[in-house]
Every structure is written in C-alpha cells, then in structure tokens.
Design a protein around this motif. Structure first.
Motif, PDB file in Angstrom:
ATOM      1  N   LEU A  87       0.820  -1.205   0.000  1.00 16.56           N
ATOM      2  CA  LEU A  87       0.000   0.000   0.000  1.00 16.56           C
ATOM      3  C   LEU A  87       0.855   1.257   0.000  1.00 16.56           C
ATOM      4  O   LEU A  87       0.517   2.264  -0.646  1.00 16.56           O
ATOM      5  CB  LEU A  87      -0.942  -0.014   1.207  1.00 16.56           C
TER       6      LEU A  87
ATOM      7  N   SER B  78       2.151   1.876  -3.458  1.00 14.78           N
ATOM      8  CA  SER B  78       1.115   2.298  -4.408  1.00 14.78           C
ATOM      9  C   SER B  78       0.482   3.625  -4.026  1.00 14.78           C
ATOM     10  O   SER B  78      -0.529   4.004  -4.606  1.00 14.78           O
ATOM     11  CB  SER B  78       0.035   1.221  -4.501  1.00 14.78           C
TER      12      SER B  78
ATOM     13  N   SER C 186      -9.805  -3.752  -4.361  1.00 14.69           N
ATOM     14  CA  SER C 186     -10.014  -2.383  -3.890  1.00 14.69           C
ATOM     15  C   SER C 186     -10.902  -1.601  -4.852  1.00 14.69           C
ATOM     16  O   SER C 186     -11.764  -0.831  -4.422  1.00 14.69           O
ATOM     17  CB  SER C 186      -8.664  -1.696  -3.719  1.00 14.69           C
ATOM     18  N   LYS C 187     -10.701  -1.809  -6.153  1.00  9.68           N
ATOM     19  CA  LYS C 187     -11.528  -1.114  -7.141  1.00  9.68           C
ATOM     20  C   LYS C 187     -12.989  -1.531  -7.014  1.00  9.68           C
ATOM     21  O   LYS C 187     -13.903  -0.689  -7.090  1.00  9.68           O
ATOM     22  CB  LYS C 187     -11.008  -1.445  -8.539  1.00  9.68           C
TER      23      LYS C 187
ATOM     24  N   ARG D 266       2.366  -7.114  -9.164  1.00 12.25           N
ATOM     25  CA  ARG D 266       0.985  -7.354  -8.772  1.00 12.25           C
ATOM     26  C   ARG D 266       0.951  -8.114  -7.455  1.00 12.25           C
ATOM     27  O   ARG D 266       1.694  -9.068  -7.263  1.00 12.25           O
ATOM     28  CB  ARG D 266       0.250  -8.135  -9.871  1.00 12.25           C
TER      29      ARG D 266
ATOM     30  N   LEU E 182      -5.427   2.720  -1.733  1.00 14.42           N
ATOM     31  CA  LEU E 182      -6.321   1.596  -1.963  1.00 14.42           C
ATOM     32  C   LEU E 182      -7.137   1.324  -0.711  1.00 14.42           C
ATOM     33  O   LEU E 182      -6.637   1.445   0.408  1.00 14.42           O
ATOM     34  CB  LEU E 182      -5.521   0.349  -2.342  1.00 14.42           C
TER      35      LEU E 182
ATOM     36  N   SER F  90      -5.438  -4.864  -5.979  1.00 17.79           N
ATOM     37  CA  SER F  90      -5.940  -3.591  -6.499  1.00 17.79           C
ATOM     38  C   SER F  90      -7.308  -3.739  -7.145  1.00 17.79           C
ATOM     39  O   SER F  90      -8.140  -2.824  -7.076  1.00 17.79           O
ATOM     40  CB  SER F  90      -4.947  -3.020  -7.504  1.00 17.79           C
TER      41      SER F  90
ATOM     42  N   GLU G 189      -6.535 -10.556  -7.011  1.00 19.21           N
ATOM     43  CA  GLU G 189      -5.624  -9.423  -7.118  1.00 19.21           C
ATOM     44  C   GLU G 189      -6.079  -8.305  -6.194  1.00 19.21           C
ATOM     45  O   GLU G 189      -7.270  -7.985  -6.113  1.00 19.21           O
ATOM     46  CB  GLU G 189      -5.581  -8.946  -8.569  1.00 19.21           C
TER      47      GLU G 189
ATOM     48  N   GLU H  29      -4.744   4.198  -8.542  1.00 19.64           N
ATOM     49  CA  GLU H  29      -4.319   2.817  -8.759  1.00 19.64           C
ATOM     50  C   GLU H  29      -2.798   2.749  -8.686  1.00 19.64           C
ATOM     51  O   GLU H  29      -2.112   3.766  -8.845  1.00 19.64           O
ATOM     52  CB  GLU H  29      -4.797   2.335 -10.140  1.00 19.64           C
ATOM     53  N   PRO H  30      -2.231   1.592  -8.448  1.00 17.28           N
ATOM     54  CA  PRO H  30      -0.771   1.491  -8.450  1.00 17.28           C
ATOM     55  C   PRO H  30      -0.187   1.806  -9.817  1.00 17.28           C
ATOM     56  O   PRO H  30      -0.841   1.630 -10.836  1.00 17.28           O
ATOM     57  CB  PRO H  30      -0.522   0.037  -8.040  1.00 17.28           C
TER      58      PRO H  30
END
Length: 830
Positions: free
Chosen positions: A629, A632, A780-781, A674, A636, A777, A775, A667-668
């Motif tokens: 985190l 990135s 989180s999305k 990843r 997130l 991210s 994954e 986003e990262p």
C-alpha cells in the motif's frame, strides 16, 4: 476352598503343571464307550462324506512335502555353485515383501522397486485407502470409493478425533551460534523471528513455542517463496508443569542451563518442497559460515515421525494413549521429582500437562517421555503389574498403582535420563519391544494368574541387551488455533515407534484420514492447504501438472461422446494480469458502466492472453500488505490488521463524505509487481464453488439485480452455451488463452477475471466457504464502486464478486472476505 489335611486352614494352590496322559487314563473307560457308540452309528466308517467336504486344499500337504524334499536335497548337495543355490533358495515376491514390511529398523524408509518410499504405516493404509505416488512417497489419497464422504468426516471432526500420518514431512536441523542462526532465518523466512513482539520472540528462542513463516530462497532475485514451514528451537530453559495453572506464565525460567554451547533449530517442511527448501537453507548456512562462523545444516529425514491429531476429543485420546514416565525438566529437576514422588501421587505432576490441555497456549512445545502405549489396558491408563498376581475378583476392577523410577529396571531408568527429549535421539533410540514378545508376556501373565507355568525370561533377556525399550521420547506441538477453530495437535516421535502409537490410536477411536480428507478439514477450518493454496510456489506447479496428466488420462478412457469438457489445469493466472493492465489503462474511468462500454468498443484491439505460470506476490502478512500500500500511494481501500494499530475499515465504511472528498482512488503505477490476497468466499443465496472456478468482477447492476431478485425468480446471469467452450482455448503449444468474444451481443455476458478458487466447497458443511486468491488492487476497485453505489447502511466489509465454475455457464454471487483484514498473518497452514 481346598485345604491341606495336615495343616488345617491352610489353602493348597493348584498345581503349576497338568499332565494330560494321567487325565486321559482316568477317563479311558468313558472315551471307549463314546467311541463304540459312534462306531455303531457310522458302521465303523469314520471317513467324512464327499458331499460334506470343504472345497479347499488345506488337507493337501503335497506342496509342503515337495518344499521339504528340496530343502533337504539342497543341504546335502555340496557340489552346486553359489548361483545355483541362490536360484533354488529364492522365495516368492509376496514372502519377501512381507518380510521387508514387517521390519522395523531404527531409521530410514522402506522403498519399492522404483525407489518410491513407503511410510511405516503403509500396510495399514494400503488395505483401507487408495494409495498414490506423490513427492517420492506412497501416500494415502483417501478412503476407497468415489471420493465422497465429506459429511461423515465433518461429523467425526466435530464429535471425534482425526489422525493423519505426516511422515512424509521433512525435518532439517540447523546447528550453530544463536546469533548466526537468527541471521540465517532472517535471510530466508518471512516474517523473521526478530519481527515478532518481545514476549513471543523470547518464548520462540527459549523453545517454549514454535513459529510459522514462509521460506524464501534468498539466493534468487525477488526472493521466490518455497513453502510454509514450522520451526522450533531446542529448549535452553525448561518450564514447569505445575497443576495450579498452565498458562504462558508457566513457561518462565526454572533453571538456566545455557552453557554457551551451539544452539539447535528444527525446520519442518512439506515433502513437496523438501529438496528445494533444504537447498535454500544449506546455501544460506554456507553464506553465513563465511561471515560469523560454522553453521551446520543437517537433514533429519527418516529419523523423526509426525502424527497430526485434529478434532474436539484430542485431549481425551491423548490421555488414553500417552502416559508420561518422567518430568520434562533437566536432570536435577527430574531427580527431584523422583525423590518427592510417593506411591499415592505417582504421576500427578506429569499427567497434569494433558489434564490441563485447554489452558496450554497456542504453538506450545512440550517434551515428554511416555510409556509404550501398547502396554495400557482398554479401561484407561492402567498398566498390568509384573509383580504378584491379583485375586480372581479384583483382577479386572482394582486400580493398580503406576511404577515409579525405583521400580523400573536399570536400563529403563538410564534410558529416561539419557535422552529426555528427541533432540538427542539422533544418537540412537531403541525401537519398541516386538509384538511377539508382548504377546508372550501377556500369555505368561494369564498363566501366572491361574497359577500355571513359571515366569518367562524372554522379555527380560531382550531388554537387558539394550535392543528394545519400553519408553519413548515424544514432543507435543499444539498448533496455532483461532477462537472458532478446532483443536489441532502434532506428535513428533522416533520413526521406529510409529506402528506402536498408530495401532493404539486406532484402537482408541481415532479415524485415519488421507490427503483428500485433510484438504476438506483445512477448508472447513479456513486454513490454507499446501500446495493448492500457494500458487506462487514451485510445488503448486508440479502438483497441478500431475493433476493435469491424471485428468487427461482418465478422460481418454471414456468414449468421445462422454468425454468431459477440457478445462485449464492449472488456472491461467496470466488472465488476471491482463485484466490488471486493462484497469490501469482505464484508471480515469470511474463509472463501471463506462468501463464496460469502453471494453466493448476496444474489444477488437485486445490480444488474447496466454495462461502462464503465476506472476506476482501473495501478501500473507499484514506488514507485506502495508508495504504494498505504501508503494502504491496508500490510496487503496485495503485495511490490513496490524498489531499496534486498529483497523480503520469500519471508520471508512460508515463515513458518508470520504468518498466524495476522495473521488478518485488512485491505482498502483504501471509496471509495479501485482499483489494477490487470499480471500474466503461464501455464496449469497445458492451455488457450489469448485476448485479452479474463476472469480470475476461484477457490475453494480448485477448486484442490484441479484438483491432484488426473489427466490422464485429463475432469471440469472449466465454466459451462452456456445461461449463456454471458447472461453478458454488451448493453443498448439499447450498454453491456455482467454478469448474475448467479437460479437457485441456476447460481450454483454462477459465479466473480467480477478482471481481463481484454489480450494472448493466441502459438501455437507454448514458454513460452506471456498478459498480463492484474487488481485489486491482489483478488489479495492470493486470495493470503491460498490460503496459509492450502495447507501451507507448497506455497505459491507465483504466485497461482492461473481464465481463461475469452469464447466458451468451460470455466474453465482458471493461475498469475499480478505483474510488479512481479519487476521494479522495468513501463514498458519494445514
């Protein structure tokens, strides 16, 4: 009562021997009269009738006579060569194999013709289980049948004890200065022991508790993970076994015996990654040897055994089978225990360890010396004494007293004090007394009970020469468990004692399980199962390659019309990377509907992605997730559970304005590694999730439709049948490709993959959950999109995802719980 005539009131014991011929002479007239009656009825024809004869060849002794003649001729013929004699004396394979499997050498595994190792319980398992060759061993796959029976297994897990023979686990011993060993562990373990809190780190170094971590290869770039391991230090300071209370305070120092000698460390590794892990540890020790001093790396394979006990009645079973003979203290404390012990309080201090098992902290390590479990009676921890025989009425019902050290033979007392634990067992541990000797002793005890015969000296002679032993050093390891999980213990003992303990555990109600049932238990408890839940390890790739070969072979045996749909084994993880890159290219589009429309408009420009090996890292500790985190930008919506920091998940979930203030969740950066997380999936309404199923990202409209749909409504999101066979296509090179449909009408049913299920549902479970790797991210999305679309009261800490089995067209809605948001570490495995 029989009395002696010369001395009134004195009872005469029955004779020690009975002469049969005197008994026959006294009954001769009766026998002759019976013989005459039978002769009259059968007309002097005592031959059995042909129609009533058993159709066997037991009466035919021609084979035995032929073998006897050959053996007799071989002894007299001295003119034959050695090769001719060897050919004549060759016995059948069945006889040779039985002789080999009955052997019980102090160390080492027996091997088959192709070099595959056999467990010491191989014969017991081969009669009841389906055996398979894995990791260089003949291991039990599961009970015979079609691979079902999970519901009965869960009942036994709840109301009984399950036992698994984990002899295939390898043990590596590290020796050297304590500082050097800590540096070696810090270079290959994640998290290293030094990162633990001060109290836990002190207990681990003192040998009071064990630790778990992920073993990495420090010699390769990126520190590629190898396998989860369990490590434990040799106790430098002993702990008390007082019955007043058994908590973490009981592990404090009694007497410091650290004399500055080299420390020892055990690392337990799964057989799937044993060779790779041993090479990594050996390389790390060699690098450390040139800096601080000599650090030795020794393999203890074939010397130690590991039995796993799982269930609600583990303590009851351990109290029945494990009877300590000595305190697990230093020699001074042992002698003090012997001096203070009397006949009335025989083993109260030692047995308190098992009586107060619920108060023992997680990951505790306890060393004991126990008696041979085969000498215990079925009515509890009672050993039949070797002294005077008991009366006829009191033999079965009286409570016999345990033998103290003063009553033990001299060689047994020396055995107890010489190796009080398994750390010195590499110098040699005497195997248990043979079964034939125990049977002879029991037969002799019965004869003495009825005053027949004399006491046999077979067992005494066998023990005096030091070949056998009646005590065994064991190590009890309480595996780390959480609040709602079941009790799990591991028993570590010498390899030659496995059969003695195994048969006793089975006789006392334990249920043996194989690899398939062990995976069900891991899924029911919610623990990761190695190697299925570790796709970032090489052991996962090798295991899935074996699974693919077995599945393809089974499919070829079926007719072409009944062949199952071919699916990718292992799952194409590269498709998740492709989705990740697409998300990065459209990071500015925050609305899910626009993202889907853009996907449809750019579908012709998208190349097919190829299923390759796992590319990325799996965060298994909160510190690893926090580092990801921070790299990135820490924007997130992932909330790792830290030791010194409260989780802010509920704070953000109940905040009405934070999403408006931070409308754009970054986003990262493109090109970053990843990061994947292990999640637990639970079906919202219906559905059974299988191993290898694809986890997809739903649209907000999908969630709204599912929540508004009634139970009687049969409408559900699914892909067309024509798209099912072309969803994943295998190229001529063998790689699997994710196909994007060219038809715009078909693209409406397409959902992007974010991960795959590694452990499927256990049928019959009341809390059916599946384990998946997704994954970070992308999770989180999805959380951002769902929290923005739902009111504050309807927000959940779980994330809505779609799950589709590889051979099914229907998407099922599920709730995904991130493990690291509930626990600080996800390295505890089964």
């Amino acid at each position: 009562m029989v009395t002696n005539g010369s001395k009134a009131g004195v009872s005469a014991a029955p004779p020690h021997e009975l002469t049969v011929w005197k008994f026959a002479e006294a009954r001769a007239p009766e026998l002759e009269s019976l013989h005459s009656i039978l002769a009259d009825r059968l007309d002097n024809n005592f031959q059995s009738q042909k129609n009533k004869r058993r159709r066997t060849t037991g009466h035919d002794d021609r084979v035995a006579k032929r073998k006897f003649k050959r053996r007799k001729a071989g002894v007299g013929d001295m003119c034959k060569t050695d090769s001719e004699r060897k050919d004549e004396s060759k016995v059948s394979r069945r006889v040779r194999r039985n002789i080999e499997l009955k052997k019980n050498p102090p160390c080492g595994f027996g091997t088959s013709g192709d070099g595959t190792k056999r467990l010491r319980t191989h014969v017991w398992h081969a009669k009841r289980f389906t055996m398979t060759k894995l990791w260089g061993f003949h291991v039990p796959l599961g009970l015979n049948g079609r691979g079902k029976g999970s519901r009965a297994l869960l009942k036994k897990l709840k109301n009984g004890v399950l036992v698994h023979d984990a002899s295939y686990y390898g043990c590596v011993q590290l020796e050297g200065p304590e500082d050097a060993l800590l540096l070696v562990l810090s270079s290959v373990l994640v998290p290293p022991p030094s990162t633990c809190c001060e109290g836990i780190s002190h207990d681990i170094l003192a040998g009071h508790i064990s630790g778990t971590a992920m073993l990495h290869d420090s010699g390769k770039p990126g520190f590629s993970p190898i396998a989860p391991v369990t490590f434990m230090w040799r106790p430098q300071q002993r702990f008390s076994t007082n019955t007043e209370g058994f908590n973490i305070d009981s592990f404090h120092i009694i007497q410091n015996i650290n004399d500055g000698t080299a420390s020892q460390l055990w690392v337990w590794i799964h057989a799937a990654a044993c060779e790779e892990a041993y090479a990594a540890l050996l390389s790390a020790c060699e690098r450390q040897t040139g800096i601080t001093g000599p650090v030795n790396c020794i393999s203890r394979e074939g010397q130690l055994e590991k039995l796993e006990l799982i269930g609600s009645k583990v303590f009851e079973l351990m109290q029945k089978t494990l009877l300590p003979t000595s305190c697990s203290e230093n020699s001074y404390h042992q002698k003090k225990c012997v001096a203070d012990r009397d006949d009335d309080h025989g083993l109260s201090e030692e047995t308190s360890i098992l009586e107060n098992g619920n108060q023992i902290p997680s990951s505790a390590v306890i060393s004991l010396v126990v008696k041979d479990p085969r000498t215990l009676t079925k009515k509890g921890n009672v050993i039949i004494p070797e002294g005077k025989p008991l009366g006829l009425l009191s033999y079965e019902h009286c409570e016999t007293k345990e033998q103290s050290f003063s009553s033990l033979p001299k060689h047994e007392a020396e055995c107890v004090f010489n190796y009080g634990d398994l750390w010195d067992a590499n110098k040699g541990v005497s195997p248990p007394v043979e079964e034939s000797i125990l049977c002879m002793e029991k037969h002799q005890q019965r004869k003495e009970f009825i005053c027949l015969g004399s006491k046999s000296s077979v067992s005494q002679n066998a023990i005096v020469d030091g070949k056998y032993s009646r005590v065994c050093p064991v190590m009890l390891l309480k595996n780390e468990n959480h609040e709602d999980s079941v009790t799990r213990w591991s028993i570590i003992l010498p390899l030659s004692w496995v059969k003695a303990f195994w048969i006793t555990l089975m006789s006392n109600g334990a249920h043996a399980i194989g690899l398939r049932e062990r995976q069900w238990v891991a899924c029911e408890i919610g623990l990761p199962y190695f190697p299925l839940d570790f796709p970032d390890c090489n052991a996962y790739s090798h295991f899935m390659a074996v699974e693919a070969i077995a599945f393809n072979h089974k499919a070829t045996l079926r007719p072409h019309s009944k062949m199952p749909l071919q699916v990718p084994i292992p799952p194409p993880w590269d498709c998740v990377r492709f989705n990740f890159e697409e998300r990065l290219s459209k990071a500015g589009n925050s609305h899910s509907g626009d993202s889907q429309a853009e996907l449809c408009s750019q579908g012709d420009k998208i190349d097919n992605c190829h299923g390759v090996s796992f590319d990325g890292i799996i965060a298994r500790t909160s510190s690893m997730l926090s580092d990801f985190l921070n790299n990135s930008g820490n924007h997130l919506l992932l909330f790792p559970k830290l030791r010194d920091q409260k989780s802010r998940l509920y704070e953000f979930m109940k905040d009405k304005e934070f999403l408006e203030k931070n409308a754009v969740i970054s986003e990262p950066k493109h090109g970053n590694t990843r990061c994947y997380l292990r999640v637990l999936l639970r079906a919202c309404k219906e559905g059974v999730f299988e191993q290898g199923a694809v986890v997809c990202a739903p649209l907000v409209t999908d969630i709204m439709l599912w929540k508004s749909r009634s139970e009687s409504d049969e409408q559900q999101l699914q892909i067309p049948q024509s798209l099912l066979k072309s969803y994943f296509m295998q190229s001529p090179s063998g790689k699997w490709e994710l196909q994007i449909p060219e038809d715009l009408a078909l693209r409406e049913f397409y959902r992007w993959p974010i991960g795959f299920i590694t452990t499927g549902f256990v049928r019959g479970s009341k809390k059916a959950t599946a384990g998946a790797v997704c994954e970070a991210s992308l999770l989180s999305k999805l959380r951002v999109e769902q929290w923005k679309a739902l009111p504050v009261r309807q927000r959940r800490k779980e994330t809505y995802v779609l799950v589709r089995n590889m051979r099914s067209t229907a998407y099922r809605l599920a709730l995904a719980t991130i493990v690291l948001e509930q626990e600080e570490e996800d390295i505890t495995f089964l």
